[in-house]
Design a protein around this motif. Sequence first.
Motif, PDB file in Angstrom:
ATOM      1  N   ILE A   1       0.753  -1.239   0.206  1.00  0.00           N
ATOM      2  CA  ILE A   1      -0.034  -0.087   0.059  1.00  0.00           C
ATOM      3  C   ILE A   1       0.988   1.162   0.075  1.00  0.00           C
ATOM      4  O   ILE A   1       1.908   1.252   0.326  1.00  0.00           O
ATOM      5  CB  ILE A   1      -1.027   0.000   1.298  1.00  0.00           C
ATOM      6  N   LYS A   2       0.214   2.174  -0.527  1.00  0.00           N
ATOM      7  CA  LYS A   2       0.750   3.941  -0.552  1.00  0.00           C
ATOM      8  C   LYS A   2       0.124   4.479   0.409  1.00  0.00           C
ATOM      9  O   LYS A   2      -1.006   4.400   0.630  1.00  0.00           O
ATOM     10  CB  LYS A   2       1.163   4.236  -1.832  1.00  0.00           C
ATOM     11  N   ASP A   3       0.666   5.394   0.936  1.00  0.00           N
ATOM     12  CA  ASP A   3       0.091   6.322   1.791  1.00  0.00           C
ATOM     13  C   ASP A   3      -1.030   7.219   0.969  1.00  0.00           C
ATOM     14  O   ASP A   3      -0.722   7.786  -0.317  1.00  0.00           O
ATOM     15  CB  ASP A   3       1.210   7.479   2.389  1.00  0.00           C
ATOM     16  N   ASN A   4      -2.097   7.283   1.605  1.00  0.00           N
ATOM     17  CA  ASN A   4      -3.195   7.789   0.858  1.00  0.00           C
ATOM     18  C   ASN A   4      -3.381   9.386   1.261  1.00  0.00           C
ATOM     19  O   ASN A   4      -4.116  10.377   1.000  1.00  0.00           O
ATOM     20  CB  ASN A   4      -4.525   7.325   1.164  1.00  0.00           C
ATOM     21  N   PHE A   5      -2.309  10.082   1.954  1.00  0.00           N
ATOM     22  CA  PHE A   5      -2.420  11.652   2.155  1.00  0.00           C
ATOM     23  C   PHE A   5      -0.687  11.849   2.077  1.00  0.00           C
ATOM     24  O   PHE A   5      -0.307  12.407   3.095  1.00  0.00           O
ATOM     25  CB  PHE A   5      -2.895  12.023   3.226  1.00  0.00           C
ATOM     26  N   PRO A   6      -0.026  11.758   1.045  1.00  0.00           N
ATOM     27  CA  PRO A   6       1.365  11.842   1.019  1.00  0.00           C
ATOM     28  C   PRO A   6       1.956  13.312   1.366  1.00  0.00           C
ATOM     29  O   PRO A   6       2.866  13.862   1.986  1.00  0.00           O
ATOM     30  CB  PRO A   6       2.032  11.690  -0.242  1.00  0.00           C
ATOM     31  N   LEU A   7       0.849  14.341   1.133  1.00  0.00           N
ATOM     32  CA  LEU A   7       1.237  15.926   1.385  1.00  0.00           C
ATOM     33  C   LEU A   7       1.427  16.209   2.942  1.00  0.00           C
ATOM     34  O   LEU A   7       2.276  16.827   3.268  1.00  0.00           O
ATOM     35  CB  LEU A   7       0.090  16.668   0.897  1.00  0.00           C
ATOM     36  N   ALA A   8       0.600  15.490   3.839  1.00  0.00           N
ATOM     37  CA  ALA A   8       0.859  15.466   5.290  1.00  0.00           C
ATOM     38  C   ALA A   8       2.158  14.859   5.602  1.00  0.00           C
ATOM     39  O   ALA A   8       2.242  15.465   6.723  1.00  0.00           O
ATOM     40  CB  ALA A   8      -0.205  14.537   5.888  1.00  0.00           C
ATOM     41  N   ASP A   9       2.971  14.311   4.779  1.00  0.00           N
ATOM     42  CA  ASP A   9       4.304  14.232   5.278  1.00  0.00           C
ATOM     43  C   ASP A   9       5.308  15.145   5.280  1.00  0.00           C
ATOM     44  O   ASP A   9       6.119  15.142   5.988  1.00  0.00           O
ATOM     45  CB  ASP A   9       4.854  12.814   4.638  1.00  0.00           C
ATOM     46  N   HIS A  10       4.846  16.257   4.488  1.00  0.00           N
ATOM     47  CA  HIS A  10       5.858  17.249   4.234  1.00  0.00           C
ATOM     48  C   HIS A  10       5.401  18.709   4.309  1.00  0.00           C
ATOM     49  O   HIS A  10       5.952  19.424   4.450  1.00  0.00           O
ATOM     50  CB  HIS A  10       6.134  17.239   2.662  1.00  0.00           C
ATOM     51  N   ALA A  11       4.082  18.779   4.684  1.00  0.00           N
ATOM     52  CA  ALA A  11       3.420  19.911   4.870  1.00  0.00           C
ATOM     53  C   ALA A  11       2.209  19.860   5.580  1.00  0.00           C
ATOM     54  O   ALA A  11       1.540  18.851   5.590  1.00  0.00           O
ATOM     55  CB  ALA A  11       3.292  20.764   3.575  1.00  0.00           C
ATOM     56  N   LEU A  12       1.845  21.043   6.250  1.00  0.00           N
ATOM     57  CA  LEU A  12       0.486  20.961   6.772  1.00  0.00           C
ATOM     58  C   LEU A  12      -0.544  20.873   5.920  1.00  0.00           C
ATOM     59  O   LEU A  12      -0.566  21.502   4.870  1.00  0.00           O
ATOM     60  CB  LEU A  12       0.215  22.059   7.732  1.00  0.00           C
TER      61      LEU A  12
END
Length: 439
Positions: free
Chosen positions: A68-79
């Motif tokens: 599986i891949k993260d379903n909210f990758p943005l949250a790893d790098h930014a708010l």
Amino acid sequence: MPSKAKVRICAISAVAFLVLLAITLLSSSIKFSNVFPTRLASQSTTEPAPETIPTPHYKPSPSAHPPIKDNFPLADHALPPPIPSWNALPPDAPLPQTPLLIAFTRNWHLLQQTVVSYLTAGWPASQIYVIDNSGTQNSNKRNLLTLQNPFYLNHHRLTAVYNVTVWETPTLLTFAQLQNYFLHLAINHDWPYYFWGHQDAVALSDETYIDPETGAYKSLYARVLDTLTETLAPAFSAEKQWAIRFFAYDHLALVNREAYLSVGGWDPFISYYISDCDMHERLAMANFRMDDARVGIIYDLSTSLDDLLLLYRRSKEPENLNDEELSMRGLFSSSTAKISLPGDLGDDGFHALKKTLDDMDRWKNDNKINPAGRNTWQGMQQGGQGEPFYYDVEGFSQAIEMTNQNGRRVYEKKWDVGGCGLIGKGLKATDAWRVGPDP
């Protein structure tokens, strides 16, 4: 003469003693060899045959699921971006201390989707509590598990990015035990009422809803507050005290702590399925109200959106746009992605999101479309080998089902019937464990 007789007697006695000693030693030798045959055998020049150890029979390896891949990758790098403005509460709005408890056991995808859906529907982060029931103690808090592990939960993201609270259960609890744990928390934190919800649900504000009294739109959480106010008003319980308010059955529910405690809480031996029948029937036997309420759209899902930005009513845009092109298209740029600005209340973006979630709900709950069944999401991750508290994925599912079936048998023994509808079958609360087959 007498001295010769004495000598003769002594000689005979000595011979008799030696014979007796020889017999005793011989007998001891035989007994010793019977008690310690291994030791005697080791002194033999003949080598013993090697012991044969049986070879275990192994089952075929389970069918592999793709990682599986993260379903909210943005949250790893930014708010994450702000929630849709039409769902946000006014900054000075009073917040009742009525928390939302969401229990997690496995599948981070679905949990994260559930949490983000409540946040974007207007639910305050300070009122959301994730209960980590993975059975891995504080492994998630210490970041010791990885994404492919079914019991993985991103503790940092939940607490530092989404600002919700995460607590761990002391051990893996069944569904009924979790419900009693919620009551325990409510007692210790002085919560007379609390919400609880499933980790595989999605809450969506109905952007087509217009409040009949004000003529204005209200978000899912604003409607929740209206329902809470209605429920706690004396008039609501004038004739009969309430125990629970259902929002799409118990995918989201409001609980009256004292009502549940008055009937003894949940039966811990009826572990999973049909435990709700036992609890709700006993509440009905005690003459409590259990009413439905509608506050928006609550989905029951087994799959996740590819990117949870959609719940913020936004989407990622192609990476090759420059700042001038972004400005022309009404977009803004973050350090890792170009994110669209939100649309408008009830626009095509809302209807597209709703249709997608409608299809996902249908996929889970329609056996003709999904013959594999509604709980396939529980086995989507198959990694974690070598990590703390690792448990074989298929073995975990089988153990849960065995526990579930035993709970059903307990229910049938307790009431001497199967299925719900105990009152309709002539049963009352005092009949528990006191009824049996007809003579």
